[in-house]
Scaffold this active site. Structure first.
Site, PDB file in Angstrom:
ATOM      1  N   HIS A  55       0.822  -1.213   0.000  1.00  0.00           N
ATOM      2  CA  HIS A  55       0.000   0.000   0.000  1.00  0.00           C
ATOM      3  C   HIS A  55       0.858   1.267   0.000  1.00  0.00           C
ATOM      4  CE1 HIS A  55      -4.150   1.019  -0.025  1.00  0.00           C
ATOM      5  NE2 HIS A  55      -4.316   1.320   1.244  1.00  0.00           N
ATOM      6  N   ASN A  82      -9.462   3.744  -1.140  1.00  0.00           N
ATOM      7  CA  ASN A  82      -9.929   4.780  -0.206  1.00  0.00           C
ATOM      8  C   ASN A  82      -9.155   6.087  -0.293  1.00  0.00           C
ATOM      9  OD1 ASN A  82     -12.042   3.226   0.799  1.00  0.00           O
ATOM     10  ND2 ASN A  82     -10.734   2.266   2.329  1.00  0.00           N
TER      11      ASN A  82
END
Length: 188
Positions: free
Chosen positions: A21, A113
């Site tokens: 990530h 997100n």
């Protein structure tokens, strides 16, 4: 001097440093190293500035955690008076095979997100983003564990070359423009 805001998405903290990530942070760390500049902690992130062929690149790693990345992006766009077309977001993408690089000028958040928050804060889906494929080698319900997991041995071997390619793309974006850069780098 023409200014660009180059934002690498990731999460702060040593526990996230080597996770999939955080590839946006890794790309900017590599570019800063190549350009011999150091990040300093500022409001809503870590920032450094480098110059590439007469262009001023403001490199930003938001400290707002991934899900609130838009707050930092919007703040620094406004503070530095950087137009939307000179903003480039660098993020991970599980919908692309590992190592794939794709520059887009618009699109959905794809369930990401960080992109979702940027889209909400900027009130548009039309912003430049580099999506770096991290693959999707996870079983049902294990997506969070995968993206917050560390790179495996094979990925770690291939990562330096992919980081270098992403740095080349950033320089091209600032000097040659988004269309030329998309033609030169997408799928490479």
């Amino acid at each position: 001097m023409k200014k660009f805001l180059i934002v690498g998405l990731g999460n702060i903290g040593s526990e996230y440093q080597n996770t999939r990530h955080n590839i946006g942070f890794r790309v900017l760390d590599r570019l800063a190293e190549e350009e011999s500049v150091n990040f300093e902690t500022v409001k809503l992130g870590d920032k450094c500035i480098c110059s590439v062929k007469g262009r001023k690149l403001i490199l930003l790693k938001p400290s707002t955690y991934m899900n609130l990345s838009g707050k930092s992006v919007k703040y620094w766009m406004d503070k530095e008076k950087i137009p939307l077309e000179n903003v480039l977001i660098i993020t991970d993408d599980i919908n692309l095979p590992f190592g794939t690089i794709r520059l887009k000028t618009r699109g959905s958040d794809g369930g990401h997100n960080g992109l979702k928050d940027i889209q909400a804060r900027l009130n548009t889906v039309q912003y430049n983003r580099v999506r770096l494929g991290i693959g999707s080698e996870f079983s049902r319900g294990k997506q969070i564990d995968y993206v917050l997991g560390e790179w495996d041995e094979e990925e770690n071997k291939a990562l330096p070359e992919r980081l270098e390619k992403a740095c080349e793309l950033i320089r091209s974006f600032a000097t040659a423009g988004v269309q030329h850069t998309m033609n030169a780098f997408n799928g490479k």
